[in-house]
Design a protein around this motif. Structure first.
Motif, mmCIF file in Angstrom:
data_model
loop_
_atom_site.group_PDB
_atom_site.id
_atom_site.type_symbol
_atom_site.label_atom_id
_atom_site.label_comp_id
_atom_site.label_asym_id
_atom_site.label_seq_id
_atom_site.Cartn_x
_atom_site.Cartn_y
_atom_site.Cartn_z
ATOM 1 N N GLY A 41 48.577 36.302 40.188
ATOM 2 C CA GLY A 41 47.347 36.852 40.778
ATOM 3 C C GLY A 41 46.706 35.908 41.776
ATOM 4 O O GLY A 41 47.295 34.911 42.189
ATOM 5 N N PRO A 42 45.443 36.247 42.162
ATOM 6 C CA PRO A 42 44.758 35.450 43.187
ATOM 7 C C PRO A 42 44.537 34.012 42.731
ATOM 8 O O PRO A 42 44.491 33.736 41.529
ATOM 9 C CB PRO A 42 43.413 36.171 43.356
ATOM 10 N N THR A 43 44.409 33.130 43.737
ATOM 11 C CA THR A 43 44.244 31.705 43.413
ATOM 12 C C THR A 43 42.943 31.177 44.023
ATOM 13 O O THR A 43 42.336 31.816 44.866
ATOM 14 C CB THR A 43 45.420 30.877 43.958
ATOM 15 N N MET A 44 42.538 29.986 43.563
ATOM 16 C CA MET A 44 41.368 29.311 44.148
ATOM 17 C C MET A 44 41.678 27.818 44.234
ATOM 18 O O MET A 44 42.639 27.339 43.616
ATOM 19 C CB MET A 44 40.112 29.570 43.305
ATOM 20 N N GLY A 45 40.877 27.074 45.013
ATOM 21 C CA GLY A 45 41.100 25.630 45.140
ATOM 22 C C GLY A 45 41.025 24.957 43.774
ATOM 23 O O GLY A 45 40.208 25.335 42.927
ATOM 24 N N ALA A 46 41.906 23.960 43.568
ATOM 25 C CA ALA A 46 41.985 23.337 42.236
ATOM 26 C C ALA A 46 40.704 22.569 41.885
ATOM 27 O O ALA A 46 40.302 22.553 40.715
ATOM 28 C CB ALA A 46 43.202 22.423 42.155
ATOM 29 N N VAL A 52 34.736 25.055 37.457
ATOM 30 C CA VAL A 52 34.370 26.334 36.832
ATOM 31 C C VAL A 52 34.926 26.408 35.408
ATOM 32 O O VAL A 52 34.241 26.837 34.469
ATOM 33 C CB VAL A 52 34.904 27.519 37.686
ATOM 34 N N MET A 53 36.172 25.957 35.258
ATOM 35 C CA MET A 53 36.857 26.057 33.968
ATOM 36 C C MET A 53 36.171 25.191 32.902
ATOM 37 O O MET A 53 36.052 25.579 31.745
ATOM 38 C CB MET A 53 38.301 25.589 34.198
ATOM 39 N N ASP A 103 46.807 25.232 44.795
ATOM 40 C CA ASP A 103 45.686 26.018 44.279
ATOM 41 C C ASP A 103 45.967 26.441 42.838
ATOM 42 O O ASP A 103 47.100 26.343 42.357
ATOM 43 C CB ASP A 103 45.479 27.263 45.161
ATOM 44 N N MET A 104 44.923 26.964 42.192
ATOM 45 C CA MET A 104 45.041 27.343 40.776
ATOM 46 C C MET A 104 44.840 28.858 40.645
ATOM 47 O O MET A 104 43.914 29.393 41.261
ATOM 48 C CB MET A 104 43.875 26.673 40.050
ATOM 49 N N PRO A 105 45.650 29.552 39.851
ATOM 50 C CA PRO A 105 45.392 30.977 39.661
ATOM 51 C C PRO A 105 44.037 31.200 38.988
ATOM 52 O O PRO A 105 43.679 30.473 38.050
ATOM 53 C CB PRO A 105 46.527 31.440 38.747
ATOM 54 N N VAL A 106 43.311 32.219 39.457
ATOM 55 C CA VAL A 106 42.018 32.556 38.845
ATOM 56 C C VAL A 106 42.233 32.931 37.372
ATOM 57 O O VAL A 106 41.364 32.688 36.523
ATOM 58 C CB VAL A 106 41.351 33.712 39.646
ATOM 59 N N ILE A 108 44.210 31.509 35.254
ATOM 60 C CA ILE A 108 44.215 30.272 34.452
ATOM 61 C C ILE A 108 42.777 29.768 34.268
ATOM 62 O O ILE A 108 42.373 29.369 33.174
ATOM 63 C CB ILE A 108 45.065 29.176 35.161
ATOM 64 N N VAL A 109 41.992 29.847 35.369
ATOM 65 C CA VAL A 109 40.594 29.405 35.299
ATOM 66 C C VAL A 109 39.838 30.268 34.277
ATOM 67 O O VAL A 109 39.088 29.751 33.433
ATOM 68 C CB VAL A 109 39.931 29.482 36.700
ATOM 69 N N SER A 110 40.062 31.593 34.314
ATOM 70 C CA SER A 110 39.369 32.493 33.376
ATOM 71 C C SER A 110 39.749 32.181 31.941
ATOM 72 O O SER A 110 38.889 32.168 31.043
ATOM 73 C CB SER A 110 39.727 33.952 33.666
ATOM 74 N N MET A 111 41.026 31.920 31.707
ATOM 75 C CA MET A 111 41.450 31.582 30.334
ATOM 76 C C MET A 111 40.790 30.280 29.892
ATOM 77 O O MET A 111 40.399 30.130 28.737
ATOM 78 C CB MET A 111 42.977 31.448 30.266
ATOM 79 N N GLY A 112 40.670 29.328 30.846
ATOM 80 C CA GLY A 112 40.027 28.047 30.527
ATOM 81 C C GLY A 112 38.560 28.244 30.169
ATOM 82 O O GLY A 112 38.050 27.636 29.216
ATOM 83 N N VAL A 113 37.876 29.143 30.903
ATOM 84 C CA VAL A 113 36.453 29.423 30.609
ATOM 85 C C VAL A 113 36.345 30.018 29.198
ATOM 86 O O VAL A 113 35.516 29.584 28.382
ATOM 87 C CB VAL A 113 35.851 30.393 31.665
ATOM 88 N N PHE A 114 37.201 31.002 28.899
ATOM 89 C CA PHE A 114 37.162 31.639 27.578
ATOM 90 C C PHE A 114 37.423 30.608 26.478
ATOM 91 O O PHE A 114 36.697 30.524 25.482
ATOM 92 C CB PHE A 114 38.203 32.775 27.521
#
Ligand code: NDP
Length: 252
Positions: A41-46, A52-53, A103-106, A108-114
């Motif tokens: 899926g979409p990515t964002m800057g690491a 965010v994570m 970049d990092m997949p969003v 992965i970031v969402s899973m990190g937030v959860f």
């Protein structure tokens, strides 16, 4: 349902998910850093991704902590300071010190937030509300003393090992080199080894099942990733030091 029962049920579920995660990560490496690849899926800057994570581990933790009956007691406050020392570094310092990279997949970031929200509840609630044994006497108990030494020793290994990695790239570079010195003499991922020591120290110092669950989760995440990093180094660099293990000197 009482809160202790909800807490225990969540903990059991959480440990079951960590076992599934461990098995999954042995087969599929989380797609960030050197294991980045398309299809997630979409990515964002690491740098932004890391902030965010990790930010729930700073903010949600302190809010949940403050709601506990023992929030103003000395031992929980010391544990809060330990936690925040780690996570303020991980959220606001580490992301700006790393150089280059994919970049990092969003996702992965969402899973990190959860992960960080659930983990913040399990750990903050344990130390400020559910663990009444954390009186000032706790400062002289063996698990606390050993736990604090492991926590800060592990943090020192983690940060100094990450520093060696940061020093490998010149500004603008994205490539990988063979890290040398420090605990890299013995393992490919001493930063992960330090992180593991740190959270097992935390589990001891808090003497809580929430702390133990976090240490187990850290192993579930980082042991498979260290094995994948070690394998990746050997495939990429024919002259990679053959005696180095992945994460535990002389063993694994
Ligand atoms: P890595 O060791 O994969 O990478 C750390 C940084 O160093 C990255 O910026 C990476 O760049 C760079 N780097 C790594 N190897 C090399 C090399 N050989 N040459 C040049 N640069 C290199 O760690 P992670 O990114 O997975 O983790 C970062 C931190 O977060 C660690 O301290 C780790 O302990 C912690 N962490 C904790 C977890 C937990 O469960 N508690 C889970 C995951 C991480 P690039 O991004 O381009 O690969």
């Amino acid at each position: 349902m009482t809160e202790p029962l909800i807490y225990e049920t969540l903990l059991i579920l959480w440990l079951a998910i960590s076992a599934v995660t461990f098995c999954a990560l042995l087969l599929i490496s989380a797609p960030y850093g050197r294991h980045s690849r398309r299809g997630f899926g979409p990515t964002m800057g690491a740098t932004g991704g890391w902030i965010v994570m990790e930010i729930p581990a700073v903010i949600a933790f302190v809010i949940i902590y403050a709601m506990g009956d023992y929030a103003a007691h000395a031992a929980p406050l010391v544990l809060l300071a330990m936690w925040q020392t780690h996570y303020i570094h991980r959220t606001f310092i580490f992301p700006f010190r790393r150089k280059g990279g994919a970049d990092m997949p969003v996702s992965i970031v969402s899973m990190g937030v959860f992960f960080n929200l659930v983990n913040a509840y399990l750990n903050a609630r344990a130390i400020s509300h559910l663990s009444p044994q954390l009186s000032p006497d706790w400062f002289t108990e063996l698990p606390f003393v050993v736990g604090v030494v492991l926590f800060f020793g592990g943090m020192a290994i983690n940060i100094t090992s990450d520093n060696i990695l940061f020093s490998l790239r010149k500004p603008g570079e994205k490539n990988y080199k063979i890290p040398k010195g420090g605990f890299y003499r013995w393992v490919s991922c001493p930063n992960y080894m330090g992180e593991l020591i740190e959270w097992f120290g935390w589990a001891l110092a808090t003497w809580s099942l929430g702390g133990l669950a976090f240490a187990i989760w850290t192993a579930a995440n980082l042991v498979p990733r260290a094995i994948a990093h070690d394998r990746w180094y050997r495939e990429k660099f024919p002259d990679y030091p053959h005696q180095r293990r992945a994460i535990v000197p002389f063993v694994l």
